[in-house]
Design a protein around this motif. Structure first.
Motif, PDB file in Angstrom:
ATOM      1  N   ILE A 168      11.034  -7.623  12.953  1.00  0.00           N
ATOM      2  CA  ILE A 168      10.004  -8.583  13.333  1.00  0.00           C
ATOM      3  C   ILE A 168      10.417  -9.392  14.550  1.00  0.00           C
ATOM      4  O   ILE A 168       9.568  -9.880  15.309  1.00  0.00           O
ATOM      5  N   HIS A 169      11.730  -9.518  14.793  1.00  0.00           N
ATOM      6  CA  HIS A 169      12.182 -10.302  15.937  1.00  0.00           C
ATOM      7  C   HIS A 169      11.980  -9.556  17.257  1.00  0.00           C
ATOM      8  O   HIS A 169      11.878 -10.188  18.309  1.00  0.00           O
ATOM      9  N   GLU A 170      11.907  -8.228  17.198  1.00  0.00           N
ATOM     10  CA  GLU A 170      11.544  -7.480  18.399  1.00  0.00           C
ATOM     11  C   GLU A 170      10.110  -7.800  18.794  1.00  0.00           C
ATOM     12  O   GLU A 170       9.794  -7.902  19.989  1.00  0.00           O
ATOM     13  N   ILE A 212      16.536 -11.684   7.986  1.00  0.00           N
ATOM     14  CA  ILE A 212      15.302 -11.014   7.568  1.00  0.00           C
ATOM     15  C   ILE A 212      15.438  -9.508   7.775  1.00  0.00           C
ATOM     16  O   ILE A 212      15.755  -9.052   8.878  1.00  0.00           O
ATOM     17  N   PRO A 213      15.196  -8.710   6.725  1.00  0.00           N
ATOM     18  CA  PRO A 213      15.310  -7.249   6.875  1.00  0.00           C
ATOM     19  C   PRO A 213      14.108  -6.677   7.623  1.00  0.00           C
ATOM     20  O   PRO A 213      13.156  -7.384   7.942  1.00  0.00           O
ATOM     21  N   GLU A 214      14.163  -5.375   7.884  1.00  0.00           N
ATOM     22  CA  GLU A 214      13.040  -4.719   8.550  1.00  0.00           C
ATOM     23  C   GLU A 214      11.838  -4.663   7.619  1.00  0.00           C
ATOM     24  O   GLU A 214      11.969  -4.669   6.395  1.00  0.00           O
ATOM     25  N   VAL A 215      10.665  -4.618   8.234  1.00  0.00           N
ATOM     26  CA  VAL A 215       9.420  -4.639   7.473  1.00  0.00           C
ATOM     27  C   VAL A 215       8.512  -3.542   7.998  1.00  0.00           C
ATOM     28  O   VAL A 215       8.581  -3.155   9.165  1.00  0.00           O
ATOM     29  N   LEU A 216       7.636  -3.025   7.119  1.00  0.00           N
ATOM     30  CA  LEU A 216       6.685  -1.991   7.511  1.00  0.00           C
ATOM     31  C   LEU A 216       5.550  -2.619   8.316  1.00  0.00           C
ATOM     32  O   LEU A 216       4.737  -3.393   7.774  1.00  0.00           O
ATOM     33  N   ILE A 217       5.488  -2.301   9.612  1.00  0.00           N
ATOM     34  CA  ILE A 217       4.443  -2.846  10.474  1.00  0.00           C
ATOM     35  C   ILE A 217       4.039  -1.813  11.517  1.00  0.00           C
ATOM     36  O   ILE A 217       4.771  -0.879  11.792  1.00  0.00           O
ATOM     37  N   LEU A 266       3.844 -11.988   5.660  1.00  0.00           N
ATOM     38  CA  LEU A 266       3.782 -10.546   5.435  1.00  0.00           C
ATOM     39  C   LEU A 266       4.709 -10.172   4.285  1.00  0.00           C
ATOM     40  O   LEU A 266       5.828 -10.685   4.204  1.00  0.00           O
ATOM     41  N   PRO A 267       4.285  -9.260   3.393  1.00  0.00           N
ATOM     42  CA  PRO A 267       5.175  -8.823   2.315  1.00  0.00           C
ATOM     43  C   PRO A 267       6.328  -7.983   2.870  1.00  0.00           C
ATOM     44  O   PRO A 267       6.162  -7.236   3.829  1.00  0.00           O
ATOM     45  N   LEU A 268       7.486  -8.114   2.233  1.00  0.00           N
ATOM     46  CA  LEU A 268       8.677  -7.387   2.689  1.00  0.00           C
ATOM     47  C   LEU A 268       9.083  -6.249   1.767  1.00  0.00           C
ATOM     48  O   LEU A 268      10.040  -5.542   2.058  1.00  0.00           O
ATOM     49  N   GLU A 269       8.369  -6.098   0.638  1.00  0.00           N
ATOM     50  CA  GLU A 269       8.775  -5.028  -0.283  1.00  0.00           C
ATOM     51  C   GLU A 269       8.619  -3.671   0.367  1.00  0.00           C
ATOM     52  O   GLU A 269       7.667  -3.416   1.100  1.00  0.00           O
ATOM     53  N   GLN A 270       9.579  -2.815   0.098  1.00  0.00           N
ATOM     54  CA  GLN A 270       9.501  -1.454   0.618  1.00  0.00           C
ATOM     55  C   GLN A 270       8.465  -0.671  -0.176  1.00  0.00           C
ATOM     56  O   GLN A 270       8.341  -0.806  -1.389  1.00  0.00           O
ATOM     57  N   GLY A 271       7.716   0.160   0.551  1.00  0.00           N
ATOM     58  CA  GLY A 271       6.762   1.027  -0.124  1.00  0.00           C
ATOM     59  C   GLY A 271       5.507   0.332  -0.576  1.00  0.00           C
ATOM     60  O   GLY A 271       4.788   0.823  -1.428  1.00  0.00           O
ATOM     61  N   ALA A 272       5.220  -0.878  -0.044  1.00  0.00           N
ATOM     62  CA  ALA A 272       3.991  -1.570  -0.418  1.00  0.00           C
ATOM     63  C   ALA A 272       2.786  -0.778   0.061  1.00  0.00           C
ATOM     64  O   ALA A 272       2.835  -0.079   1.061  1.00  0.00           O
ATOM     65  N   ALA A 273       1.706  -0.875  -0.682  1.00  0.00           N
ATOM     66  CA  ALA A 273       0.491  -0.140  -0.314  1.00  0.00           C
ATOM     67  C   ALA A 273      -0.276  -0.906   0.737  1.00  0.00           C
ATOM     68  O   ALA A 273      -0.566  -2.080   0.574  1.00  0.00           O
ATOM     69  N   PHE A 274      -0.614  -0.235   1.815  1.00  0.00           N
ATOM     70  CA  PHE A 274      -1.380  -0.852   2.906  1.00  0.00           C
ATOM     71  C   PHE A 274      -2.719  -0.160   3.017  1.00  0.00           C
ATOM     72  O   PHE A 274      -2.829   1.042   2.794  1.00  0.00           O
ATOM     73  N   THR A 275      -3.734  -0.946   3.376  1.00  0.00           N
ATOM     74  CA  THR A 275      -5.075  -0.384   3.575  1.00  0.00           C
ATOM     75  C   THR A 275      -5.608  -0.816   4.910  1.00  0.00           C
ATOM     76  O   THR A 275      -5.168  -1.801   5.458  1.00  0.00           O
TER      77      THR A 275
END
Length: 360
Positions: free
Chosen positions: A201-203, A230-235, A351-360
């Motif tokens: 997210i910092h990038e 902060i770990p990486e996040v799905l974005i 933003l949620p940080l859980e891995q594998g969260a469902a996105f729509t």
């Protein structure tokens, strides 16, 4: 402190934050739920005056003294407590006098309201977003169809005109029709779903910072306040850059247009959140991005509608930047909020940080 073991066991396992105060309003006992809520240790806080644990108002302290002296119970709704950490807590609390062996004590039960208020606000915001989408799509359909006809008719007319100079008028019709069509397309936003990848997210924040610094040309300092843990996040990195940039650019424009601003600045902040609720779902970990400026603030009459398309506090604003940002954040199952007063405006993206969260 309760000495009876069954009572102590019961209080220790309650989800309701519970405190027991003596006649001087000093702490005799707090259960683990209260320790978590106030972020203090019950053992270390034993014997401390109530205002050393949290503060509210002088009137509230006077009400507690009256409750002790007159054995008068009372309940207060949506009170704002300031914890030792400085974090405000919106709570309901009930005060019950306990008279035993000639001693007056107070049992204080505290029910946090922050989560319920946030859920209510998010539900209203989501409902507004869906209503706006339906309205904009219906309006876009009604506008784009006639625009296509106007543009086509202007093109046919241009071919029949004998005088080249007269075609300047048809060109104006075509160009204005194209401009309106592009505006409607921007109102609709992208139909493209986020292309999610693991990203830092910092990038995103650094890319936004570089663009804002280039636009301000040094006139508005930009400060970074990042949490490197902060770990990486799905974005979708490009979409997220667009969302944050739209908000940061609004802050920059407000600061540069303010004639009374002496020392303008923008702060980009990141923090990790634990056990944070977005909508009805509680997330073990979440990330919060804050874009903070010390500008004139958003007028109070606009604060409830700033995420609507075509709503802008600037005379030359289109009112689309925040609507697009909200749509992008919503597609990431996130939340964008705003708190504003003169000299301090904060846009928060969660933003949620859980891995594998469902996105729509």
């Amino acid at each position: 402190m309760p000495n009876d073991a069954p009572h102590r066991l019961l209080l220790d396992n309650l989800n309701t934050a519970t405190l027991l105060l003596d006649e001087r309003l000093c702490l005799e006992y707090m259960n683990p739920a209260a320790e978590m809520l106030l972020a203090v240790s019950g053992q270390r806080s034993h014997g401390q005056f109530i205002s050393e644990l949290f503060t509210e108002s002088p009137e509230a302290l006077a009400a507690l003294r009256q409750a002790v002296e007159q054995a008068h119970p009372f309940t207060k709704r949506e009170a704002t407590l300031i914890a030792l950490s400085g974090h405000p807590l919106v709570v309901d609390y009930a005060v019950t006098p306990i008279v035993e062996h000639g001693r007056n004590r107070l049992l204080v039960e505290v029910h946090p309201r922050d989560r319920l208020l946030r859920i209510t606000k998010e539900e209203a915001q989501q409902s507004q977003l869906e209503t706006t989408r339906l309205l904009v799509r219906g309006l876009a359909h009604e506008i784009k169809n006639p625009l296509g006809g106007i543009r086509g008719a202007a093109q046919l007319l241009a071919r029949e005109l004998p005088d080249e100079a007269l075609r300047d008028y048809t060109n104006v019709i075509i160009e204005e029709a194209d401009r309106l069509r592009n505006l409607v397309d921007r109102m609709l936003g992208s139909n493209k779903l986020p292309q999610l990848t693991q990203g830092n997210i910092h990038e995103v924040l650094e890319r936004v910072a570089s663009l804002i610094e280039a636009e301000s040309q040094g006139r508005v300092p930009l400060l970074r306040d990042y949490d490197p843990s902060i770990p990486e996040v799905l974005i979708d990195q490009e979409q997220m850059i667009q969302a944050v940039l739209n908000i940061a650019r609004n802050a920059l424009q407000a600061l540069m247009e303010s004639r009374t601003q002496e020392a303008p600045q923008i702060i980009l902040r990141s923090r990790a959140l634990r056990q944070f609720t977005i909508g009805h779902q509680r997330h073990r970990l979440a990330v919060r991005i804050e874009i903070i400026d010390n500008g004139p603030g958003i007028p109070s009459e606009l604060q409830e509608t700033i995420f609507y398309p075509m709503v802008s506090g600037r005379p030359d604003g289109t009112g689309l930047g925040l609507a697009i940002a909200q749509n992008i954040i919503s597609q990431h199952q996130g939340l964008v909020e705003c708190e504003s007063q003169p000299g301090h405006t904060v846009f928060s993206i969660s933003l949620p940080l859980e891995q594998g969260a469902a996105f729509t």
